[in-house]
Write a protein that holds these residues in place. Structure first.
Motif, mmCIF file in Angstrom:
data_model
loop_
_atom_site.group_PDB
_atom_site.id
_atom_site.type_symbol
_atom_site.label_atom_id
_atom_site.label_comp_id
_atom_site.label_asym_id
_atom_site.label_seq_id
_atom_site.Cartn_x
_atom_site.Cartn_y
_atom_site.Cartn_z
ATOM 1 N N ASP A 140 0.831 -1.204 0.000
ATOM 2 C CA ASP A 140 0.000 0.000 0.000
ATOM 3 C C ASP A 140 0.867 1.257 0.000
ATOM 4 O OD1 ASP A 140 -2.572 1.463 0.318
ATOM 5 O OD2 ASP A 140 -1.711 1.977 2.278
ATOM 6 N N GLU B 96 2.438 1.692 -3.442
ATOM 7 C CA GLU B 96 1.452 2.167 -4.414
ATOM 8 C C GLU B 96 1.125 3.643 -4.186
ATOM 9 O OE1 GLU B 96 -1.896 -0.475 -4.138
ATOM 10 O OE2 GLU B 96 -0.844 -2.102 -5.160
ATOM 11 N N ARG B 97 0.994 4.039 -2.918
ATOM 12 C CA ARG B 97 0.713 5.446 -2.614
ATOM 13 C C ARG B 97 1.859 6.346 -3.052
ATOM 14 N NH1 ARG B 97 -0.878 4.969 3.486
ATOM 15 N NH2 ARG B 97 -0.463 7.207 3.451
ATOM 16 N N GLU C 291 1.603 6.736 -6.722
ATOM 17 C CA GLU C 291 0.498 7.645 -7.044
ATOM 18 C C GLU C 291 0.884 9.102 -6.799
ATOM 19 O OE1 GLU C 291 -2.718 6.179 -4.652
ATOM 20 O OE2 GLU C 291 -3.084 4.477 -5.986
ATOM 21 N N GLN C 292 1.799 9.324 -5.866
ATOM 22 C CA GLN C 292 2.273 10.679 -5.568
ATOM 23 C C GLN C 292 3.307 11.150 -6.589
ATOM 24 O OE1 GLN C 292 3.634 10.268 -1.535
ATOM 25 N NE2 GLN C 292 1.567 10.333 -0.701
ATOM 26 N N VAL D 62 5.858 8.968 2.232
ATOM 27 C CA VAL D 62 4.461 9.026 1.837
ATOM 28 C C VAL D 62 3.687 9.996 2.716
ATOM 29 C CG1 VAL D 62 2.318 7.679 1.699
ATOM 30 C CG2 VAL D 62 4.446 6.723 0.804
ATOM 31 N N GLU E 168 1.793 13.709 1.734
ATOM 32 C CA GLU E 168 0.353 13.883 1.906
ATOM 33 C C GLU E 168 0.016 15.117 2.732
ATOM 34 O OE1 GLU E 168 -1.092 10.160 3.432
ATOM 35 O OE2 GLU E 168 -1.114 9.269 1.437
#
Length: 82
Positions: free
Chosen positions: A48, A51-52, A55-56, A77, A81
């Motif tokens: 996870d 993947e995050r 995505e960033q 991560v 965010e």
């Protein structure tokens, strides 16, 4: 609706149980899972986070350059965010 949740790890274990010959790929993945368990890293959480990070906008190479452990990836991560 019927869903199926057979993981690659389950298939590896089944295959290794059925066959006595060495399956290097399955043994390698099992060793990695054991190492993650030893270091208290949940593979699903690691997946996870990876993947995050992707995505960033981070590439795999950038992630490797900027991190070298689970806590670093989590910080990368989380910082992105904020």
């Amino acid at each position: 609706m019927i869903t199926r949740a057979v993981t690659i790890e389950d298939i590896d274990d089944l295959y290794l149980t059925w066959n006595s010959h060495i399956n290097g790929s399955a043994l390698y993945r099992r060793a990695l899972r054991n190492e993650m368990e030893l270091r208290d890293v949940d593979p699903d959480e690691l997946r996870d986070l990876f993947e995050r990070a992707r995505e960033q906008g981070y590439t795999k190479d950038e992630i490797v350059e900027e991190t070298n452990r689970y806590a670093d990836l989590k910080a990368l991560v989380d910082d992105a965010e904020e």
